[in-house]
Scaffold this motif. Structure first.
Motif, short mmCIF file in Angstrom:
data_model
loop_
_atom_site.label_atom_id
_atom_site.label_comp_id
_atom_site.label_asym_id
_atom_site.label_seq_id
_atom_site.Cartn_x
_atom_site.Cartn_y
_atom_site.Cartn_z
N LEU A 118 -37.56 -39.81 -23.95
CA LEU A 118 -37.36 -39.96 -22.51
C LEU A 118 -35.92 -40.29 -22.15
CD1 LEU A 118 -40.59 -41.98 -21.64
CD2 LEU A 118 -40.25 -39.52 -21.61
N ARG A 119 -35.26 -41.05 -22.98
CA ARG A 119 -33.87 -41.43 -22.68
C ARG A 119 -32.95 -40.21 -22.68
NH1 ARG A 119 -35.04 -45.43 -19.90
NH2 ARG A 119 -36.00 -47.12 -21.01
N GLU A 122 -33.70 -38.25 -19.54
CA GLU A 122 -33.06 -38.94 -18.41
C GLU A 122 -31.56 -38.63 -18.38
OE1 GLU A 122 -31.59 -43.41 -17.64
OE2 GLU A 122 -33.75 -43.26 -17.99
N LEU A 135 -36.23 -39.56 -11.83
CA LEU A 135 -37.22 -40.46 -11.23
C LEU A 135 -38.60 -39.80 -11.21
CD1 LEU A 135 -35.13 -41.88 -8.26
CD2 LEU A 135 -35.74 -43.05 -10.41
N TYR A 138 -40.30 -40.06 -14.58
CA TYR A 138 -40.91 -41.37 -14.83
C TYR A 138 -42.16 -41.57 -13.98
CZ TYR A 138 -36.99 -42.92 -17.70
OH TYR A 138 -36.06 -43.07 -18.71
N LYS A 139 -42.13 -41.10 -12.74
CA LYS A 139 -43.30 -41.26 -11.88
C LYS A 139 -44.48 -40.46 -12.42
CE LYS A 139 -41.98 -40.30 -7.66
NZ LYS A 139 -41.34 -40.12 -6.33
N LEU A 141 -45.11 -39.79 -15.42
CA LEU A 141 -45.58 -40.47 -16.63
C LEU A 141 -46.13 -41.87 -16.34
CD1 LEU A 141 -42.71 -39.38 -19.02
CD2 LEU A 141 -45.07 -38.54 -19.00
N MET A 143 -44.55 -44.41 -15.30
CA MET A 143 -43.61 -45.41 -15.80
C MET A 143 -42.77 -45.91 -14.62
SD MET A 143 -42.60 -43.53 -19.37
CE MET A 143 -41.77 -44.92 -20.12
N TRP A 144 -43.45 -46.58 -13.71
CA TRP A 144 -42.83 -46.98 -12.46
C TRP A 144 -41.71 -48.00 -12.67
CZ3 TRP A 144 -43.48 -44.65 -7.91
CH2 TRP A 144 -44.56 -43.77 -7.79
N GLU A 146 -39.63 -48.23 -15.13
CA GLU A 146 -38.43 -47.51 -15.57
C GLU A 146 -37.80 -46.76 -14.41
OE1 GLU A 146 -41.21 -47.75 -17.20
OE2 GLU A 146 -40.70 -48.35 -19.25
N ALA A 147 -38.64 -46.19 -13.54
CA ALA A 147 -38.12 -45.46 -12.38
C ALA A 147 -37.36 -46.41 -11.45
CB ALA A 147 -39.26 -44.77 -11.63
N GLN A 166 -44.49 -47.36 -5.66
CA GLN A 166 -44.99 -48.08 -6.83
C GLN A 166 -46.12 -49.02 -6.42
OE1 GLN A 166 -42.31 -50.93 -8.65
NE2 GLN A 166 -43.42 -50.87 -10.58
#
Length: 172
Positions: A118-119, A122, A135, A138-139, A141, A143-144, A146-147, A166
């Motif tokens: 993911l990094r 990104e 963003l 992350y949404k 996935l 992964m709020w 992180e977003a 979120q």
């Protein structure tokens, strides 16, 4: 057959010609020959591992079509479909720019996602100035955190709206 000498003892080993053929084809990056060989194996137990190895190697080599064929043979419809989307995107990029499709930033980001990196995905989105895509990744996935963290680090203009999204997600 291979013979080896260890001191006074001589050993004879029978080689699996199929494995040698497959290994040679992969080593030569002759993916067509490797696929042809695997297709002749049918559903033998060793074939599944070889299909998987070829999929990994072809992705590392940037050969999305071979990877798609491998995942289809393995019955992994999700990855085969995802790769098909990447192939279409890569083809459009190549048509419009004349640059190899594997160099398309969106394709590179999706490949990173396929590898659960993911990094890197990104970073690729941010290098293109596309914070919204990062963003959104992350949404999707879920992964709020992180977003929101990314939005805060980058001074995202719609940070408050993202935090509200979120909260809406968490309250559902």
């Amino acid at each position: 057959m291979v013979r080896s000498q260890e001191g006074p003892a001589e050993h004879t080993y029978q080689l699996d010609e199929g494995l040698v053929e497959f290994g040679t084809a992969v080593n030569d990056s002759d993916f067509g020959r490797a696929i042809h060989f695997l297709e002749t194996l049918g559903d033998k137990p060793a074939a599944k591992a070889m299909w998987h190895n070829l999929a990994v190697i072809s992705i590392e080599d940037g050969n999305l079509r071979v990877a798609q064929r491998c995942y289809a043979a393995l019955g992994n419809v999700s990855k085969a479909y995802y790769l098909n989307e990447m192939i279409e995107e890569a083809d459009k990029f190549e048509e419009s720019t004349g640059t190899p499709g594997i160099m398309c930033p969106q394709v590179r980001a999706k490949l990173a996602l396929l590898s659960s990196d993911l990094r890197t995905a990104e970073r690729i989105y941010l290098e293109q100035g596309d914070i919204d895509a990062a963003l959104e990744m992350y949404k999707k996935l879920r992964m709020w955190d992180e977003a929101v963290s990314l939005a805060e680090r980058r001074g995202y203009g719609d940070l408050q709206q993202l935090k509200e999204q979120q909260m809406d997600f968490l309250l559902i």
